[in-house]
Design an enzyme around this catalytic site. Structure first.
Site, PDB file in Angstrom:
ATOM      1  N   ARG A   1      23.947   1.836 -15.637  1.00 43.64           N
ATOM      2  CA  ARG A   1      23.911   2.495 -14.329  1.00 43.64           C
ATOM      3  C   ARG A   1      22.475   2.903 -13.978  1.00 43.64           C
ATOM      4  O   ARG A   1      21.526   2.386 -14.538  1.00 43.64           O
ATOM      5  CB  ARG A   1      24.877   3.685 -14.352  1.00 43.64           C
ATOM      6  CG  ARG A   1      26.316   3.237 -14.691  1.00 43.64           C
ATOM      7  CD  ARG A   1      27.292   4.395 -14.697  1.00 43.64           C
ATOM      8  NE  ARG A   1      27.410   4.981 -13.369  1.00 43.64           N
ATOM      9  CZ  ARG A   1      27.962   6.173 -13.125  1.00 43.64           C
ATOM     10  NH1 ARG A   1      28.447   6.892 -14.129  1.00 43.64           N
ATOM     11  NH2 ARG A   1      28.033   6.630 -11.888  1.00 43.64           N
TER      12      ARG A   1
ATOM     13  N   TYR B   1      35.193   5.475 -13.308  1.00 38.15           N
ATOM     14  CA  TYR B   1      35.700   6.456 -14.282  1.00 38.15           C
ATOM     15  C   TYR B   1      37.163   6.243 -14.674  1.00 38.15           C
ATOM     16  O   TYR B   1      37.669   6.959 -15.537  1.00 38.15           O
ATOM     17  CB  TYR B   1      35.511   7.871 -13.728  1.00 38.15           C
ATOM     18  CG  TYR B   1      34.055   8.225 -13.541  1.00 38.15           C
ATOM     19  CD1 TYR B   1      33.208   8.303 -14.643  1.00 38.15           C
ATOM     20  CD2 TYR B   1      33.522   8.461 -12.278  1.00 38.15           C
ATOM     21  CE1 TYR B   1      31.866   8.613 -14.492  1.00 38.15           C
ATOM     22  CE2 TYR B   1      32.182   8.776 -12.109  1.00 38.15           C
ATOM     23  CZ  TYR B   1      31.357   8.847 -13.218  1.00 38.15           C
ATOM     24  OH  TYR B   1      30.034   9.148 -13.072  1.00 38.15           O
TER      25      TYR B   1
ATOM     26  N   GLU C   1      28.980  13.582 -28.335  1.00 40.69           N
ATOM     27  CA  GLU C   1      28.775  13.425 -26.892  1.00 40.69           C
ATOM     28  C   GLU C   1      29.569  12.204 -26.422  1.00 40.69           C
ATOM     29  O   GLU C   1      29.460  11.131 -27.025  1.00 40.69           O
ATOM     30  CB  GLU C   1      27.276  13.234 -26.637  1.00 40.69           C
ATOM     31  CG  GLU C   1      26.900  12.948 -25.204  1.00 40.69           C
ATOM     32  CD  GLU C   1      25.397  12.674 -25.053  1.00 40.69           C
ATOM     33  OE1 GLU C   1      24.630  12.874 -26.035  1.00 40.69           O
ATOM     34  OE2 GLU C   1      24.992  12.239 -23.960  1.00 40.69           O
TER      35      GLU C   1
ATOM     36  N   ALA D   1      27.143  15.313 -15.336  1.00 38.16           N
ATOM     37  CA  ALA D   1      25.796  15.278 -14.752  1.00 38.16           C
ATOM     38  C   ALA D   1      24.812  16.170 -15.508  1.00 38.16           C
ATOM     39  O   ALA D   1      23.596  15.905 -15.506  1.00 38.16           O
ATOM     40  CB  ALA D   1      25.861  15.696 -13.287  1.00 38.16           C
TER      41      ALA D   1
ATOM     42  N   ASN E   1      31.700  16.066 -22.962  1.00 37.77           N
ATOM     43  CA  ASN E   1      31.146  15.192 -21.933  1.00 37.77           C
ATOM     44  C   ASN E   1      30.426  16.111 -20.954  1.00 37.77           C
ATOM     45  O   ASN E   1      31.060  16.735 -20.100  1.00 37.77           O
ATOM     46  CB  ASN E   1      32.250  14.412 -21.222  1.00 37.77           C
ATOM     47  CG  ASN E   1      31.685  13.466 -20.178  1.00 37.77           C
ATOM     48  OD1 ASN E   1      30.501  13.558 -19.824  1.00 37.77           O
ATOM     49  ND2 ASN E   1      32.511  12.569 -19.660  1.00 37.77           N
TER      50      ASN E   1
ATOM     51  N   ARG F   1      38.258  10.292  -8.555  1.00 39.49           N
ATOM     52  CA  ARG F   1      36.806  10.178  -8.399  1.00 39.49           C
ATOM     53  C   ARG F   1      36.345   8.784  -8.837  1.00 39.49           C
ATOM     54  O   ARG F   1      36.476   8.428 -10.020  1.00 39.49           O
ATOM     55  CB  ARG F   1      36.143  11.230  -9.282  1.00 39.49           C
ATOM     56  CG  ARG F   1      34.638  11.112  -9.345  1.00 39.49           C
ATOM     57  CD  ARG F   1      34.065  11.947 -10.488  1.00 39.49           C
ATOM     58  NE  ARG F   1      32.625  11.881 -10.477  1.00 39.49           N
ATOM     59  CZ  ARG F   1      31.850  12.236 -11.495  1.00 39.49           C
ATOM     60  NH1 ARG F   1      32.391  12.714 -12.606  1.00 39.49           N
ATOM     61  NH2 ARG F   1      30.552  12.133 -11.408  1.00 39.49           N
TER      62      ARG F   1
ATOM     63  N   ARG G   1      20.374   8.131 -15.314  1.00 40.05           N
ATOM     64  CA  ARG G   1      21.471   8.424 -16.253  1.00 40.05           C
ATOM     65  C   ARG G   1      21.148   7.962 -17.679  1.00 40.05           C
ATOM     66  O   ARG G   1      21.954   8.149 -18.583  1.00 40.05           O
ATOM     67  CB  ARG G   1      22.762   7.746 -15.792  1.00 40.05           C
ATOM     68  CG  ARG G   1      23.274   8.227 -14.458  1.00 40.05           C
ATOM     69  CD  ARG G   1      24.637   7.633 -14.134  1.00 40.05           C
ATOM     70  NE  ARG G   1      24.897   7.718 -12.715  1.00 40.05           N
ATOM     71  CZ  ARG G   1      25.401   8.793 -12.090  1.00 40.05           C
ATOM     72  NH1 ARG G   1      25.724   9.867 -12.796  1.00 40.05           N
ATOM     73  NH2 ARG G   1      25.588   8.805 -10.781  1.00 40.05           N
TER      74      ARG G   1
ATOM     75  N   PRO H   1      30.700  19.089 -14.938  1.00 34.52           N
ATOM     76  CA  PRO H   1      30.984  19.078 -13.503  1.00 34.52           C
ATOM     77  C   PRO H   1      31.629  17.794 -13.005  1.00 34.52           C
ATOM     78  O   PRO H   1      31.283  16.690 -13.451  1.00 34.52           O
ATOM     79  CB  PRO H   1      29.599  19.231 -12.864  1.00 34.52           C
ATOM     80  CG  PRO H   1      28.752  19.833 -13.918  1.00 34.52           C
ATOM     81  CD  PRO H   1      29.301  19.398 -15.235  1.00 34.52           C
ATOM     82  N   ASN H   2      32.564  17.962 -12.093  1.00 33.18           N
ATOM     83  CA  ASN H   2      33.243  16.896 -11.355  1.00 33.18           C
ATOM     84  C   ASN H   2      34.279  16.132 -12.185  1.00 33.18           C
ATOM     85  O   ASN H   2      34.992  15.280 -11.635  1.00 33.18           O
ATOM     86  CB  ASN H   2      32.239  15.902 -10.734  1.00 33.18           C
ATOM     87  CG  ASN H   2      31.302  16.580  -9.768  1.00 33.18           C
ATOM     88  OD1 ASN H   2      31.758  17.237  -8.831  1.00 33.18           O
ATOM     89  ND2 ASN H   2      30.003  16.474  -9.989  1.00 33.18           N
TER      90      ASN H   2
ATOM     91  N   HIS I   1      30.763   9.796 -23.007  1.00 35.94           N
ATOM     92  CA  HIS I   1      30.682   9.425 -21.591  1.00 35.94           C
ATOM     93  C   HIS I   1      31.700   8.341 -21.301  1.00 35.94           C
ATOM     94  O   HIS I   1      31.784   7.347 -22.047  1.00 35.94           O
ATOM     95  CB  HIS I   1      29.280   8.927 -21.218  1.00 35.94           C
ATOM     96  CG  HIS I   1      28.250   9.983 -21.422  1.00 35.94           C
ATOM     97  ND1 HIS I   1      28.102  11.045 -20.558  1.00 35.94           N
ATOM     98  CD2 HIS I   1      27.367  10.178 -22.426  1.00 35.94           C
ATOM     99  CE1 HIS I   1      27.150  11.840 -21.024  1.00 35.94           C
ATOM    100  NE2 HIS I   1      26.689  11.340 -22.153  1.00 35.94           N
ATOM    101  N   LEU I   2      32.452   8.526 -20.242  1.00 35.77           N
ATOM    102  CA  LEU I   2      33.470   7.544 -19.852  1.00 35.77           C
ATOM    103  C   LEU I   2      32.826   6.217 -19.466  1.00 35.77           C
ATOM    104  O   LEU I   2      33.282   5.147 -19.875  1.00 35.77           O
ATOM    105  CB  LEU I   2      34.279   8.088 -18.665  1.00 35.77           C
ATOM    106  CG  LEU I   2      35.116   9.331 -18.964  1.00 35.77           C
ATOM    107  CD1 LEU I   2      35.325  10.146 -17.698  1.00 35.77           C
ATOM    108  CD2 LEU I   2      36.444   8.933 -19.569  1.00 35.77           C
TER     109      LEU I   2
ATOM    110  N   HIS J   1      21.981  14.952 -17.975  1.00 37.93           N
ATOM    111  CA  HIS J   1      20.662  14.467 -17.563  1.00 37.93           C
ATOM    112  C   HIS J   1      19.744  15.584 -17.067  1.00 37.93           C
ATOM    113  O   HIS J   1      18.608  15.318 -16.675  1.00 37.93           O
ATOM    114  CB  HIS J   1      20.837  13.409 -16.460  1.00 37.93           C
ATOM    115  CG  HIS J   1      21.990  12.489 -16.702  1.00 37.93           C
ATOM    116  ND1 HIS J   1      22.052  11.662 -17.800  1.00 37.93           N
ATOM    117  CD2 HIS J   1      23.165  12.302 -16.024  1.00 37.93           C
ATOM    118  CE1 HIS J   1      23.203  10.984 -17.775  1.00 37.93           C
ATOM    119  NE2 HIS J   1      23.888  11.362 -16.712  1.00 37.93           N
TER     120      HIS J   1
HETATM  121  C1  DQA Z   1      29.513  10.751 -17.099  1.00 38.18           C
HETATM  122  C2  DQA Z   1      28.226  10.018 -16.726  1.00 38.18           C
HETATM  123  C3  DQA Z   1      27.278  10.941 -15.956  1.00 38.18           C
HETATM  124  O1  DQA Z   1      26.093  10.254 -15.614  1.00 38.18           O
HETATM  125  C4  DQA Z   1      27.932  11.440 -14.676  1.00 38.18           C
HETATM  126  O2  DQA Z   1      27.091  12.360 -14.031  1.00 38.18           O
HETATM  127  C5  DQA Z   1      29.291  12.015 -14.904  1.00 38.18           C
HETATM  128  C6  DQA Z   1      30.175  11.401 -15.897  1.00 38.18           C
HETATM  129  C7  DQA Z   1      30.531   9.798 -17.732  1.00 38.18           C
HETATM  130  O3  DQA Z   1      31.481  10.304 -18.341  1.00 38.18           O
HETATM  131  O4  DQA Z   1      30.426   8.574 -17.592  1.00 38.18           O
HETATM  132  O5  DQA Z   1      29.703  12.937 -14.218  1.00 38.18           O
HETATM  133  O6  DQA Z   1      29.193  11.745 -18.072  1.00 38.18           O
END
Ligand code: DQA
Length: 152
Positions: free
Chosen positions: A107, A22, A98, A77, A74, A17, A111, A9-10, A100-101, A80
């Protein structure tokens, strides 16, 4: 064999964003680079993003029979929160990395826990879009070796 890249998501909003967290690259730019890396290596790379947990679970289930040999994910959210997406990856038993950017450990505390890391071949955190490229490079060079026997 194909490699599947999944974005949660997102991540469709990358580029606009929270760029300080990011980065400036859009998802389309990241995906285009990954697909070119795959094409150069002779391995198709399929990319899929959804804001919906169920759509991601359906895509993981489809990977069982569409020739996917490795997944780069990735979960965003859902990292978690999602036992369901974790269970889908466990069910198909396709090796995955896995990504994560951002460095989630720098953080908020919520997370710091991932429902995926203990199942993953590896985890790449905090290197921005390079993380996807490093994960794909590993999958292209070692993906077959990471693949254990698939349950019947
Ligand atoms: C994320 C880290 C997550 O905590 C967050 O909810 C994201 C992006 C990252 O790529 O850093 O949406 O997965």
């Amino acid at each position: 064999m194909q490699i599947l890249v999944l974005h949660g998501p997102n991540l469709n909003l990358l580029g606009s964003r929270e760029p300080a967290v990011y980065g400036a690259a859009t998802l389309a730019e990241i995906d285009a680079q990954l697909m070119k890396m795959g094409a150069d290596a002779g391995t198709p790379v399929a990319c899929f993003q959804s804001n919906h947990e169920g759509a991601l679970i359906d895509r993981v289930q489809a990977a069982r029979t569409d020739g996917t040999g490795f997944i780069v994910i990735n979960p965003a959210a859902l990292t978690h929160t999602s036992v369901g997406l974790r269970d889908a990856l466990a069910a198909v038993a396709i090796p995955f990395i896995e990504v994560h950017l951002s460095n989630v450990h720098r953080r908020e505390a919520f997370r710091h826990h991932s429902y995926f890391s203990d199942l993953a071949v590896g985890v790449i955190i905090g290197l921005g879009p390079d993380g996807y490229r490093l994960a794909l490079d590993h999958a292209l060079r070692h993906g077959a070796a990471d693949r254990g026997p698939r349950p019947a």
